[in-house]
Design an enzyme around this catalytic site. Structure first.
Site, mmCIF file in Angstrom:
data_model
loop_
_atom_site.group_PDB
_atom_site.id
_atom_site.type_symbol
_atom_site.label_atom_id
_atom_site.label_comp_id
_atom_site.label_asym_id
_atom_site.label_seq_id
_atom_site.Cartn_x
_atom_site.Cartn_y
_atom_site.Cartn_z
ATOM 1 N N TYR A 71 6.924 -17.831 13.041
ATOM 2 C CA TYR A 71 7.745 -17.297 11.955
ATOM 3 C C TYR A 71 8.098 -18.433 10.985
ATOM 4 O O TYR A 71 7.707 -19.590 11.194
ATOM 5 C CB TYR A 71 8.981 -16.603 12.523
ATOM 6 C CG TYR A 71 8.636 -15.415 13.399
ATOM 7 C CD1 TYR A 71 7.681 -14.483 12.999
ATOM 8 C CD2 TYR A 71 9.244 -15.233 14.639
ATOM 9 C CE1 TYR A 71 7.341 -13.400 13.806
ATOM 10 C CE2 TYR A 71 8.916 -14.157 15.453
ATOM 11 C CZ TYR A 71 7.958 -13.245 15.034
ATOM 12 O OH TYR A 71 7.621 -12.183 15.832
ATOM 13 N N ARG B 159 10.809 -8.521 29.958
ATOM 14 C CA ARG B 159 10.188 -7.249 30.335
ATOM 15 C C ARG B 159 10.827 -6.589 31.555
ATOM 16 O O ARG B 159 10.933 -5.357 31.585
ATOM 17 C CB ARG B 159 8.687 -7.457 30.545
ATOM 18 C CG ARG B 159 7.982 -7.805 29.236
ATOM 19 C CD ARG B 159 6.519 -8.123 29.410
ATOM 20 N NE ARG B 159 5.944 -8.582 28.150
ATOM 21 C CZ ARG B 159 4.685 -8.977 28.003
ATOM 22 N NH1 ARG B 159 3.878 -8.963 29.058
ATOM 23 N NH2 ARG B 159 4.248 -9.391 26.842
ATOM 24 N N GLN C 192 20.116 -13.432 17.392
ATOM 25 C CA GLN C 192 19.092 -14.398 17.015
ATOM 26 C C GLN C 192 18.707 -14.123 15.568
ATOM 27 O O GLN C 192 18.249 -13.027 15.234
ATOM 28 C CB GLN C 192 17.875 -14.242 17.933
ATOM 29 C CG GLN C 192 16.778 -15.258 17.703
ATOM 30 C CD GLN C 192 15.534 -14.928 18.524
ATOM 31 O OE1 GLN C 192 14.846 -13.945 18.245
ATOM 32 N NE2 GLN C 192 15.242 -15.741 19.534
#
Length: 785
Positions: free
Chosen positions: A585, A727, A503
């Protein structure tokens, strides 16, 4: 106590008889505006579990209802010329009038006073009452009169529906979907007595208006529905018993939710809302009557536990709201999910999904029924569907062969095939020095590649040193970094059959911050580097560095850096690349109106705000091999008023699809600290679902996907094509292999070095299942009759 129940619906009547049964000395009156044994509406539905609950509280009433109700297990779908049926669902249908008659008769038998044809405008009409139950329905006068006390939230939903009946008999809860020149209609149909079935017809507002039904009277509306569903009705007519309604017989559902459920009035009486007066549940899961009856049960339970004298009322009502509101909200949320599914199915599912998958999506619409729960209800149907799904995805599965669970079906895009639908999500590790991936990253990513997932994403890798979130974040702007990634890609390909994805991104105004464990999003204590954003901004007001607005020449330079990084990924041996346009971002900052205030051609409308991210994407796609996939990660909502919405996300996805994107990775938020996200299991999957269906592009679902059942449900329903699990993979690198063993899917291949572990884990899970089954069986044997 002197108790008055305002409203003679199921909730008020049932509470009255339960309290009178427990303590005959109570003076209880039910006041109803309609005539004795009169009612409007057709049948009501509740589950087997509700009947079991009622049986424990008042067996005579439950026994009488049981003799009168119609029970069925099957759900039948009529859709695109196919008839699909699934069993094991356990519903009870009974005429609303019959149910009320039973409850009224039981009240009279116990000595409850019933007063009919009496309108109550105020709780103050009963000055000597200790407790007033306002069970006066969705349009509650008492709730309206004391809105400042109850603080109700009323939300009117967009779909229109008309509640009708028919003499045609049905042996299943039937859903019939019809497409017209203006859109889709759906009928919810169920038998409730030996002669009659409820027949609810529903459609979106714009479809309703396009057919002129907004100007149609009840007779014209019924005639329209009879023609539309003529093949289903088989010569029977549709009937209305709501002739008392003025104008159109089509109505909108209103969701009612109150912050406070009770108060003490000026006469000293405690006034409490019950049933539809305090909370409504959409008919899509048939829980309105269930909620009202179980409100009555829970309130009675609290009086038994705390004492049923006037002095205990306040404690009872306090605890009643505290406990009952949680369960009511759970059911309301499930009903909300089901309601929304029917509201959007014409736009989102009816045209897009084939009948078998449409059936699965409909059955799981409320999110209360999971994949494995469907297996318990109707194993044969689910296995048949899994077989259909596997064959659709290119697998050869014989009729007598057990099909793989949906999460273990392959997925092919361009020239790449993933062995299953599980993706290890990109997760920041903050463990690089000068952006260099080293042994830590080899072990971290290599372990997860061996753990069974179809593809492993490296964390966001930045295309310039200034674009890193923290000094510990990886980069792809030096020869040493490229060599480090190449070593990792080679290891993954040599030691596993997982695919490796990278990514690429730039942190923009969220760059130059501390490692997560030193203070997420806080600026470095020393050594900060200058940062840029789509516009001048400060992520944490008064705390973060101020990012200056990036210039056009800098934008061109960064675009070339993204292109060079994409080329480097080819040499590295990356199978898939993703452009990071989410989470506040740099490229996300261009897209969101919260962070883009530019005055040039890159600011303003969504089309303009997308201009630069699309330029970057197209430039990367042009150099990325045609047989390799490329995805984009977006924030499908900013969770902030005035920010990106899920509707915007569909337009964003369409734009990237036109630019050559193969998939959209649907995340959310992290653009503004003003965000108010709504968390829960699989909480971001609805975004992936909407984008997939409305934009017509494959999606990746993310967010609290923690077990195989989640992945199987998402993939089977067509809500997404891949599931990115984050997670759980931090806690267990072998999450996919573990979940396969947990659900009993043994054909999955393990690394040959770990073969003995496979056998042991599968045996342990089988033993655990057997022990649980034995405990359940033993408990059933010892339950008293």
């Amino acid at each position: 106590m002197k108790i008055v129940c305002i409203g003679g619906g199921p909730g008020g009547l049932y509470f009255a008889l339960l309290m009178k049964q427990r303590n005959p000395s109570h003076d209880i009156t039910v006041v109803e505006r309609n005539k004795p044994y009169d009612t409007f509406g057709w049948g009501v539905v509740f589950s087997d579990a509700t009947m079991d609950n009622m049986r424990q509280w008042d067996k005579p009433t439950a026994d009488t209802i049981q003799q009168a109700f119609n029970h069925w297990d099957d759900i039948e779908l009529l859709f695109k010329g196919e008839v699909i049926r699934s069993g094991g669902h356990g519903f009870v249908g009974i005429g609303r009038k019959k149910l009320l008659n039973i409850l009224q008769a039981r009240c009279e038998e116990l000595g409850v006073k019933l007063v009919f044809e009496t309108d109550v405008d105020s709780d103050l009409d009963f000055p000597d009452a200790d407790l007033i139950i306002a069970s006066d329905g969705i349009n509650s006068k008492i709730r309206t009169l004391h809105a400042d006390k109850f603080q109700p939230e009323l939300v009117v939903r967009p779909n229109r529906f008309i509640w009708l009946g028919t003499k045609r008999q049905y042996d299943a809860f039937t859903f019939d979907f019809k497409k017209t020149e203006h859109g889709w209609f759906q009928a919810h149909i169920y038998k409730f007595d030996e002669e009659t079935s409820t027949f609810i017809v529903e459609c979106p507002e714009h479809v309703w208006k396009a057919h002129g039904l907004d100007n149609a009277g009840p007779d014209e509306s019924i005639e329209f529905c009879e023609k539309l569903f003529a093949d289903n009705l088989q010569g029977e007519r549709l009937m209305s018993n709501a002739r008392h309604l003025r104008g159109s017989a089509w109505i909108n559902f209103t969701r009612v939710k109150c912050d406070h459920w009770w108060f003490r009035n000026q006469n000293g009486a405690h006034v409490v809302l019950l049933g539809d007066a305090v909370h409504t549940a959409h008919f899509a899961i048939g829980s309105g009557t269930k909620l009202a009856l179980e409100d009555a049960i829970d309130l009675t339970r609290k009086f038994i536990e705390l004492g049923d004298g006037a002095g205990q009322i306040e404690d009872v009502l306090t605890q009643y709201q505290a406990t009952r509101s949680i369960e009511a909200l759970r059911l309301q949320n499930a009903a909300w999910n089901a309601m929304e599914w029917f509201e959007v199915c014409g736009e989102r599912y009816c045209d897009q999904l084939e009948p078998p998958q449409f059936m699965y999506s409909m059955l799981t619409r409320s999110q209360r029924i999971s994949h494995e729960n469907l297996r318990l209800r109707d194993k044969a149907w689910l296995e048949g569907y899994e077989r259909w799904l596997a064959r659709r995805d290119g697998l050869t599965v014989a009729d007598d062969q057990t099909p793989p669970p949906p999460m273990f079906t392959p997925f092919t895009v361009r020239g790449l095939t993933l062995k299953n639908r599980v993706v290890v999500s990109p997760m920041a590790q903050y463990s690089c020095v000068d952006g260099l991936p080293d042994d830590y990253h080899l072990v971290h990513l290599g372990a997860r590649a061996m753990g069974g997932a179809g593809m492993v994403f490296a964390e966001m890798t930045c295309i310039t040193p200034e674009g890193r979130i923290t000094p510990g974040c990886p980069g792809l702007y030096t020869a040493e970094q490229k060599a480090g990634w190449k070593r990792i890609a080679r290891w993954i390909h040599e030691h596993s059959d997982a695919r490796f994805a990278m990514q690429l991104g730039h942190a923009g105004a969220k760059a130059s911050t501390r490692l997560a464990w030193d203070g997420t999003d806080l600026p470095l204590e020393s050594g900060n580097w200058p940062i840029v954003g789509a516009s001048e901004q400060q992520y944490l007001e008064g705390v973060s560095q101020v990012a200056r607005e990036i210039s056009k020449s800098e934008m061109e330079h960064l675009k070339q850096r993204f292109v060079e990084a994409a080329k480097d990924c080819i040499d590295i041996g990356v199978d898939w690349i993703e452009l990071h346009c989410a989470h506040g971002y740099l490229l996300s900052e261009f897209i969101s109106p919260l962070t883009n205030h530019r005055q040039d051609e890159y600011g303003g409308s969504l089309e303009n705000r997308l201009r630069y991210p699309l330029e970057v994407f197209r430039a990367m796609r042009a150099v990325w091999p045609a047989d390799k996939p490329m995805s984009v990660r977006i924030s499908a909502t900013d969770w902030v008023e005035g920010g990106i919405t899920p509707a915007d996300a569909v337009d964003i996805a369409k734009a990237f699809k036109a630019a050559g994107a193969d998939m959209v990775d649907c995340s959310a938020g992290q653009v503004s600290k003003e965000e108010k996200p709504v968390y829960g299991r699989m909480w971001q999957t609805p975004f992936a679902d909407r984008v997939r269906q409305e934009a017509g592009i494959a999606t990746i679902a993310v967010g609290a996907i923690t077990e195989a059942d989640h992945v199987n449900s998402i993939i089977a329903a067509g809500r997404a094509d891949l599931c990115a699990v984050a997670r759980p993979h931090l806690a267990n690198p072998n999450w996919t292999l573990t979940e396969a063993a947990r659900i009993g899917y043994t054909p999955i291949a393990w690394p040959r070095q770990y073969y003995q572990g496979k056998r042991q884990m599968e045996a342990l899970f089988e033993r655990e299942k057997a022990q649980i089954a034995a405990q359940i069986a033993a408990a059933a044997i010892h339950v008293p009759a």
